[in-house]
Design an enzyme around this catalytic site. Sequence first.
Site, PDB file in Angstrom:
ATOM      1  N   GLU A  38     -10.557   4.257  -3.232  1.00  0.00           N
ATOM      2  CA  GLU A  38     -10.785   3.179  -4.201  1.00  0.00           C
ATOM      3  C   GLU A  38     -11.460   1.979  -3.540  1.00  0.00           C
ATOM      4  O   GLU A  38     -12.357   1.360  -4.112  1.00  0.00           O
ATOM      5  CB  GLU A  38      -9.464   2.741  -4.855  1.00  0.00           C
ATOM      6  CG  GLU A  38      -8.948   3.712  -5.900  1.00  0.00           C
ATOM      7  CD  GLU A  38      -9.901   3.893  -7.070  1.00  0.00           C
ATOM      8  OE1 GLU A  38     -10.648   2.965  -7.379  1.00  0.00           O
ATOM      9  OE2 GLU A  38      -9.899   4.990  -7.648  1.00  0.00           O
ATOM     10  N   TYR A 121      -6.738  -4.255 -10.035  1.00  0.00           N
ATOM     11  CA  TYR A 121      -7.542  -3.043 -10.225  1.00  0.00           C
ATOM     12  C   TYR A 121      -7.062  -1.927  -9.293  1.00  0.00           C
ATOM     13  O   TYR A 121      -6.746  -0.807  -9.731  1.00  0.00           O
ATOM     14  CB  TYR A 121      -9.040  -3.331  -9.986  1.00  0.00           C
ATOM     15  CG  TYR A 121      -9.804  -2.046  -9.872  1.00  0.00           C
ATOM     16  CD1 TYR A 121     -10.155  -1.338 -11.015  1.00  0.00           C
ATOM     17  CD2 TYR A 121     -10.093  -1.491  -8.627  1.00  0.00           C
ATOM     18  CE1 TYR A 121     -10.781  -0.113 -10.922  1.00  0.00           C
ATOM     19  CE2 TYR A 121     -10.712  -0.262  -8.524  1.00  0.00           C
ATOM     20  CZ  TYR A 121     -11.065   0.421  -9.672  1.00  0.00           C
ATOM     21  OH  TYR A 121     -11.671   1.645  -9.579  1.00  0.00           O
ATOM     22  N   ASP A 139     -12.294  -1.946 -14.414  1.00  0.00           N
ATOM     23  CA  ASP A 139     -13.337  -2.372 -13.479  1.00  0.00           C
ATOM     24  C   ASP A 139     -14.627  -2.539 -14.285  1.00  0.00           C
ATOM     25  O   ASP A 139     -14.610  -2.476 -15.517  1.00  0.00           O
ATOM     26  CB  ASP A 139     -13.488  -1.365 -12.331  1.00  0.00           C
ATOM     27  CG  ASP A 139     -14.080  -0.040 -12.812  1.00  0.00           C
ATOM     28  OD1 ASP A 139     -14.124   0.187 -14.040  1.00  0.00           O
ATOM     29  OD2 ASP A 139     -14.513   0.748 -11.963  1.00  0.00           O
TER      30      ASP A 139
END
Length: 355
Positions: A38, A121, A139
């Site tokens: 990520e 996030y 996002d």
Amino acid sequence: MSISEVKISDILARWYLDHKRDLPWRKTKDPYAIWVSEIILQQTRVVQGIDYYHRFMNRFPDLQSLAEAKIEEVLKVWQGLGYYSRARNMHAAAWQMITDHGGVFPSTYQEMLKLKGIGPYTAAAVASIAFNEPRAVVDGNIHRVIARIFGLFEPPGQVPAKCGICRKAEALLDRAEPGIHNQAVMEFGALVCTPANPSCRSCPLQKHCTAFGKHLVEELPVRNKKTTQKHRYFHYFIVHSAEGILIRQRTGKDIWQHLFEFPLIETPRPVSPGRLMESTSWNQLFTDSRVKPFKVSKMIKHTLTHQVIHAKFYHLDAFPDNFALKSSFQEVPLAELGKLPVPKLIENYLEILID
Ligand code: SF4
């Protein structure tokens, strides 16, 4: 969830299961690996990210190895991705997890938020994918998809209380399979509902899409006004000596903290080598005013998110004795330089030099 939200969520999940790309971080439930992927994907596209992911996981396969590594090593593996603070934060968060969580990655969204560099996030992505916690991810990709499907004119970056798109993302979330749902929306945004030229003709959500129905695809999502970029002029000195080349580690709150670079003069605007040699900065750097570069590179433009660096490289046979600030630099043999983390700008120039 309304009937149409259920439908949209189902369509996205079915589309995802049929079309998802075969990516290494999708084959694991390891929160550490998902976290690494990520953070890397916040920096780069998937195609480039795969290489970085493998490099990172090969060198730091778990929290322990990341926490125990020297920060220079972490930055070296990160080199070229930019936003080096993300790599520094990962290193610090790995330490936090070793010291505060017994070396185990926390399993909840709220606990993850306490870690250095992990915001809503990343916490939502890791918590939903690794632990199936029902948290909606928002996002840029997801913002765009939701803005278009529901026809929402809302700029990105709203605070949670004012974020209608975040509320819509929560309403759309499949609470039974939040990990699959979040990845489905992200993948859909990356492959179908793309920023430019989305594939509306073949889109499985076309019938439900407000932007498509009202001819608003070009207008959505609302974009933030472009921030102005700052232009900076860097003059780097490649000072050759018997021992190698002079370098030092950047400190302070500026870009490229902890990366290595050559001696530098920064000017607020472009200046010719002749003018630079007459400047006070030059005299502060060199004790002998007769020192002259034997080669100056052309101007190289290097674009960062909010800054554009215009750099020139000056090659000097000025031996470090003529160099006023010698004590704050190290002399490193050229062959060793490749082992140290350097900004991409310098890495690219060294590649040209070696060629
Ligand atoms: S129809 Fe077009 S704009 Fe609407 S969701 Fe599909 S790809 Fe996106």
